[in-house]
Scaffold this active site. Structure first.
Site, short mmCIF file in Angstrom:
data_model
loop_
_atom_site.label_atom_id
_atom_site.label_comp_id
_atom_site.label_asym_id
_atom_site.label_seq_id
_atom_site.Cartn_x
_atom_site.Cartn_y
_atom_site.Cartn_z
N GLY A 231 12.22 2.38 -17.79
CA GLY A 231 12.40 2.70 -19.20
C GLY A 231 12.39 4.21 -19.41
O GLY A 231 12.22 4.99 -18.47
N THR B 287 9.89 6.22 -12.40
CA THR B 287 10.95 7.20 -12.18
C THR B 287 10.39 8.61 -12.03
O THR B 287 10.89 9.39 -11.22
CB THR B 287 11.99 7.14 -13.31
OG1 THR B 287 11.33 7.20 -14.58
CG2 THR B 287 12.80 5.84 -13.24
N GLN C 189 10.18 6.10 -20.78
CA GLN C 189 8.89 6.68 -20.39
C GLN C 189 8.35 6.04 -19.11
O GLN C 189 7.16 5.79 -18.96
CB GLN C 189 7.88 6.54 -21.53
CG GLN C 189 8.07 7.56 -22.64
CD GLN C 189 7.87 8.99 -22.16
OE1 GLN C 189 7.17 9.25 -21.19
NE2 GLN C 189 8.52 9.93 -22.84
N SER C 190 9.25 5.78 -18.16
CA SER C 190 8.86 5.15 -16.90
C SER C 190 8.00 6.05 -16.03
O SER C 190 8.36 7.20 -15.74
CB SER C 190 10.13 4.75 -16.13
OG SER C 190 9.83 4.44 -14.79
N ASN C 191 6.86 5.52 -15.59
CA ASN C 191 6.03 6.22 -14.60
C ASN C 191 6.68 6.17 -13.22
O ASN C 191 6.57 7.11 -12.44
CB ASN C 191 4.65 5.57 -14.53
CG ASN C 191 3.94 5.57 -15.85
OD1 ASN C 191 3.66 6.63 -16.41
ND2 ASN C 191 3.65 4.39 -16.38
#
Length: 338
Positions: free
Chosen positions: A75, A81, A77-79
């Site tokens: 997403g 990525t 706010q992906s951790n």
């Protein structure tokens, strides 16, 4: 069970610390002893987190295959990525990140701060895609992989959460082995482990790792996907694959996978009142920050289970803090007054 035969590329500092949550325990009545294992402090690479532990087992394959570009998805706010971008920078590789619109939330700075901001600073090619939330394989990710090939690169595919990958569960088998070593030093064993679950491989690895000493069903997953049937299926499937890979010596059954569905609402990425209360309570009792997407929901789950008397008196409960705090910045309006 043999984890040592799998090559591991070190990206973390070593065993993550276990911290007593003494004030929170006392605030909740003092009958249950809470601890946190700080996966959020596991690496110097852009704040680390649980995906960094998983990536240690993927990177040897990346290097062996001669890949030059890490391609992952999450997403906005992906951790995941952010951690992939950090590892790519650390290794001198390129990075392509597909950031889909997984969360039904808008904030003036949501796509410009926190995890996605860090990924851009780390040099990743960030591609925003309007597709909604799912934990399966995505067309946008396949297209990103093909674009790297078309440009002459050699991509390595890292799925959401490092989860649906043959090696995705190994890192948290290692987590369980690490906990056993720390228990020997502490002089006691934990009765329960509480962990957030969405894409599944974190809990799956723990289930396999703790199955080695009969504690698989003491791993309590707190669903944050709001799609629990899909998450449960993925945890179970990954756990079975991982158990076979490491030579556990027994099958993983549905009884081994405990997933509490009560705390995920209203939907993925949206905190409820209990999430927000848990974030603030943990912060103000312990100075420990959690996020609205993942850890705030698992913290809420653990707190409510203590309040409801769901842990027997005297239990020692280990909270797996998986990271994710950078996402707080994307929810600035919700926390405008703290």
């Amino acid at each position: 069970m043999n984890l040592q035969r799998f090559p591991r590329y070190p990206l973390t500092f070593g065993p993550t610390p276990i911290q007593p949550l003494a004030r929170l325990s006392k605030h909740l009545g003092g009958k249950v002893h809470l601890y946190a294992k700080r996966e959020d402090c596991n690496s110097g690479l852009a704040f680390g987190g649980n995906k960094t532990r998983k990536l240690e087992y993927l990177i040897p394959e990346v290097l062996a295959q001669g890949c030059d570009t890490l391609v992952s998805i999450g997403g906005i706010q992906s951790n995941q990525t952010r951690q992939v971008a950090a590892v790519a920078a650390h290794l001198g590789m390129k990075c392509v990140l597909v950031q889909e619109n997984w969360v039904n939330y808008s904030d003036a700075v949501y796509d410009r701060v926190g995890n996605i901001q860090m990924s851009r600073i780390l040099g990743a090619d960030v591609r925003l895609v309007p597709d909604g939330f799912d934990i399966g394989f995505r067309k946008s990710w396949e297209e990103a992989l093909e674009s790297v090939r078309a440009a002459g690169g050699k991509p390595y595919a890292i799925p959401a959460g490092c989860s649906d990958h043959p090696l995705g569960g190994l890192g948290f088998v290692g987590f369980a082995e690490e906990v056993r070593q720390q228990e020997a030093e502490l002089g006691f064993k934990f009765d329960y482990v509480v962990v957030c679950s969405v894409t599944g491989s974190t809990q799956a690895g723990m289930v396999v790792g703790f199955a080695a000493d009969g504690r698989a069903d003491r791993v309590i997953g707190i669903d944050a996907s709001a799609k629990p049937a899909q998450t449960r299926e993925q945890i179970t499937r990954i756990a079975r694959q991982t158990a076979e890979k490491v030579g556990l010596g027994r099958d993983i059954t549905s009884e081994d996978v405990v997933l509490d569905e009560r705390f995920a609402g209203p939907e993925y990425g949206l905190p409820n009142d209990g999430t927000l209360e848990a974030i603030r309570l943990c912060a103000r009792m312990e100075g420990v920050l959690t996020d609205p997407v993942y850890e705030g929901k698992s913290m809420h789950g653990m707190i409510e289970m203590v309040r409801n008397g769901e842990f027997p008196e005297g239990s020692r409960v280990l909270y797996a803090h998986l990271g994710g705090v950078p996402a707080l910045n994307g929810y600035s309006f919700i926390f405008r007054n703290g």
